[in-house]
Design an enzyme around this catalytic site. Structure first.
Site, short mmCIF file in Angstrom:
data_model
loop_
_atom_site.label_atom_id
_atom_site.label_comp_id
_atom_site.label_asym_id
_atom_site.label_seq_id
_atom_site.Cartn_x
_atom_site.Cartn_y
_atom_site.Cartn_z
N SER A 265 -19.85 36.97 20.27
CA SER A 265 -19.30 38.20 20.85
C SER A 265 -20.16 39.41 20.49
CB SER A 265 -17.90 38.43 20.29
OG SER A 265 -17.99 38.84 18.94
N LYS A 266 -19.87 40.51 21.17
CA LYS A 266 -20.60 41.74 20.91
C LYS A 266 -20.40 42.15 19.46
CE LYS A 266 -21.17 46.52 22.37
NZ LYS A 266 -20.57 47.26 21.26
N ARG A 267 -19.20 41.90 18.94
CA ARG A 267 -18.92 42.27 17.55
C ARG A 267 -19.86 41.56 16.57
NH1 ARG A 267 -13.67 41.42 15.53
NH2 ARG A 267 -12.90 41.35 17.67
N ASP A 270 -23.10 43.42 16.69
CA ASP A 270 -23.03 44.71 15.99
C ASP A 270 -23.07 44.50 14.49
OD1 ASP A 270 -22.91 45.94 18.40
OD2 ASP A 270 -20.73 46.26 18.39
#
Ligand code: GLU
Length: 510
Positions: A265-267, A270
Site C-alpha cells: 500500500s501507499k502507507r 511512505d
C-alpha cells in the site's frame, strides 16, 4: 493459439495507477506482443462516485513512460471506439434488458430503508446479510410484482436497478490459466447490481463483460482481487449466450508488502521511503504522492524490476530489456503466490541500468538536472560528466551531487581534507604545480598526467600528497573521479582559477 490474441488493460480512473496496476498492464502488453496480438486500453469510468479528474491522463502518461504501447483504445482510437465506458452508455441498457427478458436478471425497486430492515433482521438472527435468492423474495422486484406494476413504477420515474438473478445451489466450474480449475457454489454469491437507473449507467460487471465481448477480447489478464467476480462473469457469458467466444482468464498474484504479509500500500511506501506509483501525483485536492520517475528511476529498470514480481524466466537471469521480456514471457511462468516487493532490489535494478548508459544516453537525462541548477552546457559535456561518475550512481537524482564540481567551482572546502592538506609545504607545492599546469599545451588527460607525474618524481614529492591537495583546490572535497579526468574536463583556465581561489581564500593551517 488459434484465435487472434486481443487483451485489454481496463483501469478505473479513481486515482493514480498503483504499481500493481502497471504490472497488470505490463503482463497484458508482453502477452499481446509475444503472440502478435493487440493491446487495448479501455477506461472503466462508470462509477461516477469514484471518478477522479486527472487520473485518466495519469494512467496514459504512466504507460507511455513505461514504454507500454497501446494498439487500440483511449487516446489511440480503433475499430471498437469509443473505448471510454462513459461514452458507451447507450450500449448497455439494451443488454441489461436482454438479461431481464431471458429471466437471468430482474428489476429491483427496493429503497435503502427496506434493505436496512432486512439487514437488521438478518443480524438479529445471527446471519450475515446478502442480497440473494432468499432476500429477493421479500422485496419489490419484477419477480414479485406484476408486469403492470413494474411498468407503472418505471413509467412514473421510480428508481430501479437491474440485478443478476444468481441461481441457487449450482456449482460454477471455472478455469484460470494461472490458478487452474476453480469451483464455486452459487449459494455463496449475491445478486449483483448490473445497471442503475439513477445515473443511467451499468456497473463494472455488466460493462466489463459486454465490452470484452464486443471488443473481441481473447484473454482477460487482471489482478487477483477480481477472482471472486469470476463466477458471476462466467454466468453472464452463459446468460448472454456468449460462451463460445468467452475469453480465457488469468488472475495475477498480489504485490505484497516488503515484510511479505498483506497487499503493498501507499502507507508502506511512505513508511519505508519508496514510491508505489510510477509518476508523481497531485490529487485535485492537492495531496501528493511520490513517483518512480521523479525519484530518479529509469523506466527500463522500473519495468525490468516489475516484470519479475510474479513471473520468472526459469533461470537465474535478472536483467531483461522489453524485447527480451516479450520473447520470454508466458503465463505458465506466472506464480500463484503473492510477490514480495523489495525496495532495495528496485534500487539495485536502477543502478545496473545507470551503469550501462552511454554518454549519449546520459546527456538527455542529465541536461534537465543541470539546467535546474543553473548550469548551461552542451549535450556532449553533460553526457561526459555524468558518464565519468555513472558507476557510483544508483538513481538519476544522484547526478548533481556526484558531478556538480565539473561545472561549479568549489566555494566551500571540506573541513577534514582542508585541515589535512592545506598546511606545511603543500601551499608552496601547489603554487609550483600551478606553474607546471600553466605550461602544458596539450591538456588531455593522458598528457597532463604524464607531465605532472614526471614533475612529481623529479621534485621528490609524494604522489598522494600532490593529488589530494590538487583535489582540494579543484573539487573542494575528498570525492570525485581521478584527478586528470577533472583537469581535462574543466580545462586549463578553470584549473588555474580554482587553484588561485584556494590560495586567495583559505589560510593554511601552519
Ligand atoms: N476496471 C477494473 C479495474 O479497475 C478492471 C478489472 C478487470 O480487468 O476486469 O481494475
Amino acid at each position: 493459439m488459434n484465435r487472434e490474441v486481443r487483451v485489454r488493460f481496463a483501469p478505473s480512473p479513481t486515482g493514480p495507477l498503483h504499481i500493481g496496476g502497471v504490472r497488470t498492464a505490463l503482463y497484458n502488453y508482453l502477452f499481446a506482443r509475444r503472440h502478435g496480438g493487440k493491446m487495448i486500453l479501455r477506461i472503466e469510468d462508470t462509477d461516477s462516485q469514484r471518478f477522479v479528474p486527472g487520473a485518466e491522463e495519469y494512467i496514459i502518461e504512466s504507460l507511455k513512460w513505461c514504454g507500454i504501447e497501446i494498439d487500440e483504445g483511449v487516446g489511440v482510437g480503433g475499430p471498437h471506439a469509443p473505448y471510454r465506458q462513459s461514452e458507451r452508455r447507450e450500449i448497455y441498457l439494451k443488454y441489461a434488458k436482454q438479461l431481464v427478458e431471458a429471466g437471468w436478471a430482474y428489476y429491483a425497486f427496493d429503497t435503502p430503508e427496506e434493505l436496512d430492515t432486512l439487514r437488521k433482521e438478518a443480524e438479529e438472527a445471527g446471519k450475515t446479510f446478502a442480497y440473494n435468492y432468499e432476500v429477493r423474495q421479500k422485496l419489490p422486484t419484477s419477480l414479485s410484482l406484476s408486469a403492470e406494476d413494474v411498468e407503472a413504477r418505471i413509467a412514473r420515474g421510480d428508481q430501479w436497478v437491474v440485478r443478476f438473478k444468481m441461481p441457487e445451489n449450482e456449482v460454477v466450474k471455472m478455469d484460470d490459466l494461472i490458478r487452474g480449475h476453480v469451483e464455486v457454489n452459487t449459494s455463496t454469491l449475491d445478486d449483483k447490481v448490473l445497471y442503475k437507473s439513477a445515473d443511467a449507467l451499468p456497473t463494472y460487471h455488466l460493462a466489463n463483460i459486454v465490452d470484452d465481448h464486443l471488443m473481441e477480447v481473447s484473454h482477460v489478464i487482471r489482478g487477483e482481487e477480481w477472482l471472486p467476480s469470476l463466477p458471476l462473469h462466467y454466468l453472464l457469458y452463459r446468460a448472454f449466450g456468449w460462451t463460445d467466444t468467452q475469453p480465457e482468464f488469468a488472475h495475477l498474484p498480489l504485490l505484497l508488502k516488503p515484510t511479505g504479509s498483506g497487499k503493498l500500500s501507499k502507507r508502506d511506501g511512505d513508511k519505508m521511503g519508496f514510491p508505489v506509483f510510477p509518476l508523481f501525483w497531485t490529487s485535485p485536492t492537492g495531496e501528493t504522492a511520490r513517483g518512480y520517475r521523479e525519484d530518479g528511476y529509469l523506466p527500463e529498470a522500473f519495468i525490468n524490476m516489475l516484470s519479475l514480481l510474479g513471473w520468472n524466466p526459469g533461470n537465474d537471469e535478472e536483467i531483461f530489456s522489453m524485447q527480451e521480456l516479450i520473447d520470454l514471457f508466458s503465463l505458465e511462468r506466472v506464480s500463484k503466490s503473492g510477490a514480495r516487493f523489495q525496495p532495495d532490489k528496485a534500487k539495485w535494478f536502477n543502478a545496473q541500468y545507470m551503469h550501462k548508459l552511454s554518454d549519449e544516453e546520459l546527456a538527455p537525462i542529465a541536461q534537465p538536472i543541470y539546467k535546474a541548477h543553473g548550469v548551461e552546457t552542451t549535450d556532449e559535456l553533460a553526457g561526459k560528466a555524468a558518464g565519468i561518475m555513472k558507476e557510483r550512481m544508483t538513481l538519476t537524482t544522484d547526478i548533481w551531487e556526484l558531478t556538480s564540481f565539473f561545472f561549479v567551482a568549489p566555494t566551500e572546502y571540506e573541513e577534514k581534507l582542508t585541515k589535512k592538506q592545506w598546511k606545511g609545504d603543500n601551499p608552496a607545492m601547489l603554487a609550483k604545480l600551478r606553474g607546471v599546469l600553466e605550461g602544458i599545451d596539450d591538456f588531455s588527460k593522458e598528457n597532463t598526467e604524464a607531465v605532472v607525474r614526471a614533475w612529481i618524481e623529479a621534485e621528490g614529492y609524494a604522489l598522494g600528497q600532490v593529488m589530494n591537495t590538487l583535489r582540494l583546490a579543484l573539487v573542494g572535497a575528498g570525492k570525485g573521479p581521478g584527478m586528470f579526468d577533472v583537469t581535462e574536463f574543466i580545462g586549463k583556465a578553470e584549473c588555474l582559477k580554482r587553484i588561485d581561489n584556494l590560495m586567495a581564500n583559505v589560510t593554511p593551517a601552519e
